[in-house]
Write an enzyme that holds these catalytic residues in place. Structure first.
Site, PDB file in Angstrom:
ATOM      1  N   VAL A  48       0.835  -1.204   0.000  1.00  0.00           N
ATOM      2  CA  VAL A  48       0.000   0.000   0.000  1.00  0.00           C
ATOM      3  C   VAL A  48       0.870   1.255   0.000  1.00  0.00           C
ATOM      4  CG1 VAL A  48      -1.818   1.278   1.215  1.00  0.00           C
ATOM      5  CG2 VAL A  48      -1.912  -1.216   1.110  1.00  0.00           C
ATOM      6  N   CYS A  49       1.964   1.227   0.736  1.00  0.00           N
ATOM      7  CA  CYS A  49       2.865   2.388   0.780  1.00  0.00           C
ATOM      8  C   CYS A  49       3.490   2.627  -0.591  1.00  0.00           C
ATOM      9  CB  CYS A  49       3.942   2.191   1.833  1.00  0.00           C
ATOM     10  SG  CYS A  49       3.293   2.090   3.514  1.00  0.00           S
ATOM     11  N   THR A  50       3.873   1.552  -1.265  1.00  0.00           N
ATOM     12  CA  THR A  50       4.448   1.682  -2.605  1.00  0.00           C
ATOM     13  C   THR A  50       3.413   2.264  -3.557  1.00  0.00           C
ATOM     14  OG1 THR A  50       5.979  -0.143  -2.210  1.00  0.00           O
ATOM     15  CG2 THR A  50       5.506   0.410  -4.519  1.00  0.00           C
ATOM     16  N   MET A  53       2.981   6.108  -2.778  1.00  0.00           N
ATOM     17  CA  MET A  53       4.101   6.968  -3.175  1.00  0.00           C
ATOM     18  C   MET A  53       4.279   6.997  -4.688  1.00  0.00           C
ATOM     19  SD  MET A  53       4.896   8.369  -0.447  1.00  0.00           S
ATOM     20  CE  MET A  53       3.665   7.969   0.788  1.00  0.00           C
TER      21      MET A  53
END
Length: 159
Positions: A48-50, A53
């Site tokens: 999810v972070c990838t 960003m």
């Protein structure tokens, strides 16, 4: 609980890794110049972070046209952040809150994430040129993304 709209944004100086080495990222450098979108995310190299960003990187021109600088903060080291940014072609400023003081100051430090210890929650803030929080959101879970349409609407009003 994330700090509320109308609060003075806690200033910080965090480290980022650039091609030239370690560099400082200081929130107050934007004061009087431009607005800041401050994003907290739990951990580099996670799905999810990838996604978040990479999506922000792809739409970075939209934020720049709204006179906003985007800074993303996690508890990862600046070296891990740099490796992740290179692997995923992330083009926004990633700042290391390794000591977790900034996440704590913004009220978004989670005490434990799946047994890994404390990390920052997924959260978003819009800080105006005067250093005042104009938008504050901590997502219900770390898997939920912030409301980027609402963030852009706030920036549009500040332009």
């Amino acid at each position: 609980m994330a700090i509320p709209v109308g609060s003075k944004a806690p200033d910080f100086t965090l480290k980022t890794k650039t091609a030239a080495g370690l560099a400082d990222v200081t929130l107050s450098k934007n004061f009087g110049v431009k607005n800041t979108v401050l994003l907290f995310f739990p951990l580099a190299f996670t799905g999810v972070c990838t996604q978040e960003m990479c999506d922000i990187t792809a739409g970075l021109n939209a934020y720049q046209s709204l006179n906003a600088d985007v800074i993303a903060v996690s508890v990862d080291s600046p070296f891990a952040q740099e490796a992740w940014a290179q692997k995923e072609k992330i083009g926004i400023t990633l700042a290391s809150d390794l000591n977790k003081k900034t996440a704590e100051a913004y009220g978004v430090l989670l005490p434990d994430l799946i047994g890994l210890g404390s990390v920052s929650a997924r959260a978003a803030f819009v800080i105006d040129k005067n250093g005042i929080v104009q938008y504050s959101e901590q997502t219900p879970t770390v898997k939920d993304l912030p409301n980027f349409a609402a963030i852009k609407a706030v920036l549009e009003k500040l332009k």
